[in-house]
Design an enzyme around this catalytic site. Structure first.
Site, PDB file in Angstrom:
ATOM      1  N   ASP A 111       0.851  -1.190   0.000  1.00 51.31           N
ATOM      2  CA  ASP A 111       0.000   0.000   0.000  1.00 51.31           C
ATOM      3  C   ASP A 111       0.892   1.247   0.000  1.00 51.31           C
ATOM      4  OD1 ASP A 111      -1.941   1.927   0.373  1.00 51.31           O
ATOM      5  OD2 ASP A 111      -3.075   0.738   1.801  1.00 51.31           O
ATOM      6  N   ASP A 112       0.885   1.975  -1.105  1.00 51.80           N
ATOM      7  CA  ASP A 112       1.636   3.235  -1.258  1.00 51.80           C
ATOM      8  C   ASP A 112       3.145   3.043  -1.379  1.00 51.80           C
ATOM      9  OD1 ASP A 112      -0.862   4.315  -0.946  1.00 51.80           O
ATOM     10  OD2 ASP A 112      -0.426   5.458   0.860  1.00 51.80           O
ATOM     11  N   CYS A 135      -6.242   3.805  -3.652  1.00 51.84           N
ATOM     12  CA  CYS A 135      -6.420   2.441  -3.149  1.00 51.84           C
ATOM     13  C   CYS A 135      -7.593   1.654  -3.723  1.00 51.84           C
ATOM     14  CB  CYS A 135      -6.566   2.477  -1.630  1.00 51.84           C
ATOM     15  SG  CYS A 135      -5.155   3.156  -0.734  1.00 51.84           S
ATOM     16  N   ARG A 167      -7.426  -1.697  -6.266  1.00 51.93           N
ATOM     17  CA  ARG A 167      -7.660  -3.055  -5.782  1.00 51.93           C
ATOM     18  C   ARG A 167      -8.801  -3.734  -6.530  1.00 51.93           C
ATOM     19  NH1 ARG A 167      -4.950  -3.327  -0.673  1.00 51.93           N
ATOM     20  NH2 ARG A 167      -3.738  -1.396  -0.602  1.00 51.93           N
ATOM     21  N   LYS A 211      -5.114  -5.824   4.098  1.00 52.53           N
ATOM     22  CA  LYS A 211      -6.059  -4.747   3.820  1.00 52.53           C
ATOM     23  C   LYS A 211      -6.964  -5.111   2.639  1.00 52.53           C
ATOM     24  CE  LYS A 211      -6.206  -0.044   2.006  1.00 52.53           C
ATOM     25  NZ  LYS A 211      -5.465   1.180   1.694  1.00 52.53           N
ATOM     26  N   HIS A 247     -10.343  -3.126   1.612  1.00 55.71           N
ATOM     27  CA  HIS A 247     -10.716  -1.818   1.050  1.00 55.71           C
ATOM     28  C   HIS A 247     -11.613  -1.915  -0.187  1.00 55.71           C
ATOM     29  CE1 HIS A 247      -9.273   2.636   1.137  1.00 55.71           C
ATOM     30  NE2 HIS A 247     -10.551   2.487   1.428  1.00 55.71           N
ATOM     31  N   SER A 296      -8.305   1.323   5.026  1.00 50.47           N
ATOM     32  CA  SER A 296      -6.968   1.853   5.310  1.00 50.47           C
ATOM     33  C   SER A 296      -6.727   2.018   6.809  1.00 50.47           C
ATOM     34  CB  SER A 296      -6.766   3.199   4.609  1.00 50.47           C
ATOM     35  OG  SER A 296      -6.803   3.046   3.211  1.00 50.47           O
ATOM     36  N   HIS A 351       1.501   2.573   3.791  1.00 49.43           N
ATOM     37  CA  HIS A 351       0.506   3.635   3.971  1.00 49.43           C
ATOM     38  C   HIS A 351       0.674   4.216   5.372  1.00 49.43           C
ATOM     39  CE1 HIS A 351      -3.488   5.448   4.432  1.00 49.43           C
ATOM     40  NE2 HIS A 351      -3.750   5.225   3.149  1.00 49.43           N
ATOM     41  N   ASP A 397      -0.184  -0.882  -4.853  1.00 48.98           N
ATOM     42  CA  ASP A 397      -1.491  -0.411  -5.327  1.00 48.98           C
ATOM     43  C   ASP A 397      -1.430   0.957  -5.995  1.00 48.98           C
ATOM     44  OD1 ASP A 397      -1.047   1.099  -3.015  1.00 48.98           O
ATOM     45  OD2 ASP A 397      -3.125   0.949  -2.321  1.00 48.98           O
ATOM     46  N   ASN A 398      -0.398   1.714  -5.749  1.00 44.85           N
ATOM     47  CA  ASN A 398      -0.189   3.022  -6.372  1.00 44.85           C
ATOM     48  C   ASN A 398       1.165   3.542  -5.925  1.00 44.85           C
ATOM     49  OD1 ASN A 398      -2.779   3.705  -4.172  1.00 44.85           O
ATOM     50  ND2 ASN A 398      -0.758   4.571  -3.748  1.00 44.85           N
ATOM     51  N   LYS A 417       1.374   9.235  -5.500  1.00 46.18           N
ATOM     52  CA  LYS A 417       0.002   8.791  -5.281  1.00 46.18           C
ATOM     53  C   LYS A 417      -0.998   9.913  -5.552  1.00 46.18           C
ATOM     54  CE  LYS A 417      -3.056   7.245  -1.506  1.00 46.18           C
ATOM     55  NZ  LYS A 417      -3.109   6.660  -0.147  1.00 46.18           N
TER      56      LYS A 417
END
Length: 447
Positions: free
Chosen positions: A22-23, A62, A66, A119, A121, A144, A218, A270-271, A291
């Site tokens: 994540d991130d 996010c 996903r 996670k 989301h 998150s 994240h 994810d980004n 992001k």
């Protein structure tokens, strides 16, 4: 005899493991050029497998990212992309529609055991949880780790700079039951890893699909005591190095279970990095921005594929996207792709296993519900741009801004005036894409 034939048939289908951060930024791993974050396990995975230098998340934030990873279509088609809000929240009404077909659901038709760890989301209400979307089991948090700010907690930016788990009332769940609120987030990476390893060992007779979606890096950032001060990059580096440890534990479990040579592993994000959080966010390396936006740093992410004995070591410069998981997994498992819907998924098998160029030669960059840029080969055109976060209007560009990503991966020099024919071609491609994609009903509305 029947049991033996069934066992042999199952062994023909490879296990699939997806590790989704994540991130995590393009430049946050040693194998992607970070000078101070040590990632020996991921570096080895990349050296012994394939490092994709043009691998993309399907969205710069996010939830839509996903949704696209797990279903194959761009999130706009399923209603999982919206300008306001941009992602799901604890008071959101919707989630991934049950009519969507996830990778887990597709693989279950071929006898796969499935698990989601980490996670989610894609909807916290019961009808949207992983156990309703093709996963046999779930352990993790439903959104998150910075959501559900607790009463009495300091403002978000202060809480992020001096994080305490008690500041966030996020739920830790097993299947559809909340185990506890405000869990010790410094233990989450370890707990996720232990859960994933347990699943591998239990299902080693296969086939299985494991989706390990880390909550980190994240913000707020947390790491276990073992990794406190481990990295000269500070807290962020500690977090990434613990994720690297987690990957090492997964690989070790695969080897000790005797299934590493029958398992495809994909590691990605994810980004891009959340740059507005300064040293608490990551790095996009040579790429522009992070992001939230559609410059390269927002959506081009680390992409590592590994399968000992099947994937020849090397670096792939061709384009790949997270949406391609569905078609690639279907090919490997011998599953039929759904024919009753539009998919944006490409089977990457020729590049992964046969040494051929990637069959994907284009990339489209959606920001929420709008198309902002397109890529064809090395050329990228921005038809509109907007700051990743904060104030600022969306600016339309006609002719589009044009960059050659081979020469200029940092998107510093607009060359549209020197290549008007290419700019016009990509503009037409963008216009055709907008006409071709029908938005689904918005699933991200809040109560």
């Amino acid at each position: 005899m029947i049991a033996l034939l069934l066992c042999l048939a199952l062994q023909d289908k490879p296990n699939i493991v997806v590790v989704f951060c994540d991130d995590l930024g393009y430049g946050d791993l040693g194998c992607f050029g970070h000078p101070t974050i040590r990632t020996p396990n991921l570096d080895r995975l990349a050296a012994e497998g394939q490092k994709w230098t043009s691998f993309y998340a399907a969205s710069p934030v996010c939830t839509p990212s996903r949704a696209a990873l797990l279903t194959g279509p761009h999130a706009l088609r399923s209603g999982m992309a919206s300008p306001d809000p941009r992602v799901l929240f604890p008071d959101s009404k919707g989630g991934l529609p049950p009519s969507e077909i996830t990778v887990a659901e597709l693989l279950k038709t071929r006898g796969y055991a499935t698990a989601c760890v980490g996670k989610w989301h894609l909807g916290h209400l019961p009808e949207y949880l992983p156990t309703r979307q093709g996963f046999d089991r779930y352990f993790g948090i439903p959104y998150s780790n910075d959501m559900d700010l607790a009463p009495g907690a300091p403002p978000m930016r202060k809480a992020v700079r001096e994080p305490k788990s008690a500041y966030w009332n996020v739920p830790l769940m097993r299947n559809e039951e909340i185990l506890r609120r405000a869990p010790d987030q410094s233990e989450l990476t370890r707990l996720y890893t232990e859960e994933a390893v347990k699943f591998i060992r239990e299902k080693k007779d296969g086939p299985f699909f494991l989706y390990l979606a880390h909550s980190l890096p994240h913000v707020p950032l947390f790491r276990s005591k073992r990794f406190e001060g481990a990295s000269s990059r500070g807290l962020y580096g500690d977090v990434v190095e613990e994720i690297d440890w987690s990957v090492g534990e997964l690989v070790r479990a695969l080897k000790e279970s005797g299934v590493d040579k029958n398992t495809l592993v994909l590691f990605t994000s994810d980004n891009g990095p959340w740059l507005v959080y300064d040293e608490f966010g990551g790095s996009a390396g040579p790429l522009k921005d992070g992001k939230g936006g559609t410059w390269e740093g927002g959506m081009r992410v680390p992409g590592i594929f590994s399968w000992p004995g099947r994937i020849a070591p090397g670096t792939v410069d061709g384009i790949g996207c997270a949406t391609d998981l569905l078609a690639t997994a279907a090919r490997l498992a011998g599953a039929e792709l759904p024919s009753d819907r539009e998919l944006d998924s490409v089977d990457l098998a020729p590049a992964l296993f046969d040494g051929k160029p990637s069959p994907r030669d284009t990339m489209v960059y959606y920001r929420d519900a709008d198309l902002y840029a397109v890529r064809k080969g090395p050329w990228k055109a921005h038809v509109r741009t907007k700051p990743s976060f904060g104030p600022g209007p969306a600016l339309a560009h006609d002719p589009p801004l044009l960059y050659h990503l081979g020469v200029d991966p940092g998107e510093k020099r607009d060359v549209a005036s020197q290549h008007p024919a290419i700019a016009a071609e990509l503009k037409a491609f963008a216009e055709a894409q907008v006409k071709a994609v029908k938005p689904g009903p918005n699933q991200l509305e809040r109560r």
